[in-house]
Design an enzyme around this catalytic site. Structure first.
Site, PDB file in Angstrom:
ATOM      1  NE  ARG A 409      -3.739  -2.222   2.182  1.00 12.11           N
ATOM      2  CZ  ARG A 409      -4.628  -2.592   3.099  1.00 12.11           C
ATOM      3  NH1 ARG A 409      -4.573  -2.064   4.305  1.00 12.11           N
ATOM      4  NH2 ARG A 409      -5.541  -3.476   2.804  1.00 12.11           N
ATOM      5  CG  HIS A 519      -3.636   0.570  10.203  1.00 10.41           C
ATOM      6  ND1 HIS A 519      -4.673  -0.285  10.518  1.00 10.41           N
ATOM      7  CD2 HIS A 519      -2.679   0.347  11.123  1.00 10.41           C
ATOM      8  CE1 HIS A 519      -4.343  -1.008  11.582  1.00 10.41           C
ATOM      9  NE2 HIS A 519      -3.144  -0.639  11.972  1.00 10.41           N
TER      10      HIS A 519
END
Ligand code: ADP
Length: 580
Positions: A409, A519
């Site tokens: 990511r 996150h």
């Protein structure tokens, strides 16, 4: 016992009511919700709302639940569409308000103006005593509370928002577990706990705590089995996800491909065990005794203070701080206000602050992850991005590929931010849709994204290029090259790790996406027993933490589906350890 808050009206600011009709009349109105249109049929009699019947809604069943219960009831009681918005469900609330207003207009009814609503205190004593107090009703908190209850302890679950679920409600909730039963069924061999460990450590550039990571991977499969067999979560038995950074397909997918299913099952499991879930109760401070042991929390509801004393332990499961721009900026200025977040509004780092205030150690705070493909308007994760895992390609505004589509990511997000406009498009065809069901699984997103113009379906590449103003020759050349890679099985441009799908045949879909903060890898330092550690590495007696509030698992970059493994594994460990 679930403590529900009820609403009372103090005053109606405007008491104008016109009686345009004399017999009951039902009209329909529409508002745009988070997941498509909300259609309400409203019955009026003598100028007053008698009933509101929701004809269509794809709003999140847990997150928006109170819109269709408490808020709807307040509208009927006060004959007004201007009642208090439900915190955390603003878009759904506004959709119902718009629908009721439109219905009233059609019926020729003038509703009352805004009403000032005050919240009535539920009957909760100021001082409460339990064996275990769990703060935060997300995946980690539910796992901890259910485990502690099954260990024979009295437990309370405190949640600051009006609804439970946390980020699970906006997550695909895939869960990595090496050696799982679906791998066996699909004939996927070669996976092991050791390989999952290596992938996780490498994926996080070896910044994860080796012992904590080992505990996570060793307990991932037992945790998944617990979810399936004890909590009753249903997983798809014919497919697994292959997220970036994992060497093999090992990620279990819940039925429906969202965390909603998980949370609904968690709520039933908690209710079956009579675990009180107190919503709108915000924990603010950890309480210690003279010996330094954590003995409870101080919390507030509507400004009033409550104490929840814990005879055995307090478990912090309050999630990360992706929704707290100031805290994000402080931890890593790059991820400040220029980014939106995929997270729920409750992810404001409260647990980290409370733990720091009693000298707990924190680690990796500057390590923040963006999810590469998110809705540029809301920041929310694009669930139709499921298509990417089955072969959708990424192209920039110039129609060219620029990164491997199954990369980590962080790598993908960085690459997207370097492209024109800091966004990109994912392109796929019907052959990929048949495998990923991205469009059929997420009709609500398809409706909203089509309306906002970030998703387009075309029979030909020309139509796609024309709609998004991508140079058509570039797009065609890119697709031709990908088709060649699909044939040979080797991507000589970006080394695609899976096999491409031939994109010769339409129809095609393309959607625009941007990276959004997803996150926060850093947080409270724990050990393998989920004990919270101080700066000297010593456990703080009575205090445990689990889930995104902790900072030891993912290192620089959390691999997709490792969060669910993390929150369930350490939720269960915290529940067990606090019960001892
Ligand atoms: P995890 O994935 O680790 O379970 P989530 O972010 O999904 O974390 O869930 C954390 C939950 O904790 C959210 O529902 C959030 O609203 C709640 N929460 C955060 N801070 C507090 C607080 N101070 N008091 C009570 N609940 C909190």
């Amino acid at each position: 016992m679930t403590v529900k808050k009820s609403l009372i009206a103090l005053a109606a600011l405007s008491m104008m009511t016109s009686y345009a009709v004399s017999a009951p009349i039902t009209t329909e109105g529409t508002g745009v919700g988070k997941h498509g249109d909300v259609v309400a049929a409203v019955t009026f009699d003598a100028g007053k709302i008698q009933a509101i019947d929701i004809k269509k809604s794809n709003e999140n069943a847990i997150l928006a639940a109170k819109v269709f219960t408490d808020m709807k009831a307040a509208m009927i009681e006060h004959n007004s569409a201007d009642v208090d918005t439900i915190t955390g469900a603003t878009v759904s609330s506004d959709a119902l308000k718009a629908a009721v207003k439109e219905a009233a207009k059609k019926a020729g009814v003038t509703l009352n103006g805004p009403v000032v609503l005050l919240k009535r205190m539920p009957n909760i004593p100021e001082k409460n005593v339990y064996d275990v107090v769990v703060v935060g009703a997300g995946g980690a908190g539910f796992s901890a509370a259910i485990t502690a209850s099954d260990a024979g302890r009295s437990v309370v679950l405190l949640e600051k928002m009006p609804n439970v679920g946390g980020n699970s409600l906006v997550s695909g909730a895939e869960m990595a577990a090496a050696g799982n039963w679906v791998q066996k069924k699909l004939g996927i061999t070669g996976d092991s706990v050791e390989l999952h460990y290596q992938d996780t450590m490498k994926g996080g550039d070896y910044k994860g705590d080796p012992k904590v990571v080992r505990t996570m991977v060793e307990n991932a499969l037992p945790a998944a089995l617990w979810c399936r067999d004890v909590v009753g979560v249903e997983f798809q038995d014919d497919n697994l996800f292959f997220f970036g950074g994992h060497s093999v397909k090992r990620s279990l997918i819940p039925k429906g491909a969202t965390g909603l299913d998980f949370i609904q099952k968690f709520v039933s499991a908690a209710e079956k065990r009579h675990i009180p879930i107190i919503t709108n109760m915000k924990a603010e401070r950890l309480l210690k005794d003279d010996t330094g042991r954590v003995i409870g929390v101080e919390a507030k509801m509507d400004g009033k203070a409550y104490q929840f004393m814990a005879k055995k332990g307090v478990i912090l499961a309050t999630g990360g701080f992706a929704a707290n721009v100031a805290m994000r900026t402080d931890a890593n200025p790059f991820y400040g206000s220029s980014f939106k977040t995929t997270n729920m509004p409750g992810a404001t780092g409260d647990g980290i602050q409370m733990a720091k205030a009693i000298e707990a150690d924190v680690v990796n705070m500057g390590l923040i992850q963006t999810y590469p493909m998110c809705d540029p308007n809301s920041g929310a994760i694009e669930l139709i991005d499921d298509a990417r895992f089955e072969g959708a390609i990424l192209v920039n505004q110039e129609g060219k590929r620029f990164v491997e589509e199954l990369q980590r990511r962080d790598v993908m997000s960085k690459a997207i931010l370097e492209q024109t406009g800091h966004y990109c498009y994912a392109l796929f065809n019907d052959a990929i849709e048949k495998k990923s069901h991205a469009i059929t699984h997420h009709p609500d997103e398809v409706e909203v994204f089509t309306k906002t113009g970030i998703l387009y379906k075309g029979d030909t590449l020309e139509e796609i290029a024309d709609y998004f103003k991508i140079p058509v020759d570039n797009l065609k050349a890119t697709v031709k090259r990908v088709n060649e890679f699909a044939r040979t099985g080797k991507d000589t441009d970006f080394n695609y790790r899976s096999r491409f799908v031939d994109l010769s045949e339409g129809p095609y879909w393309a959607y625009r996406g941007v990276p959004s903060v997803h996150h926060t890898m850093g947080g409270i330092k724990i050990n393998s027993k989920a004990e919270v550690l101080d700066a000297k590495g010593q456990p703080i007696p009575g205090l445990y933490a689990a889930g995104e509030v902790t900072g030891c698992t993912h290192g620089t970059n959390r691999l997709g589906s490792n969060a669910y493994a993390d929150i369930i594994v350490f939720g269960r460990i915290a529940g067990e350890e606090a019960s001892k």
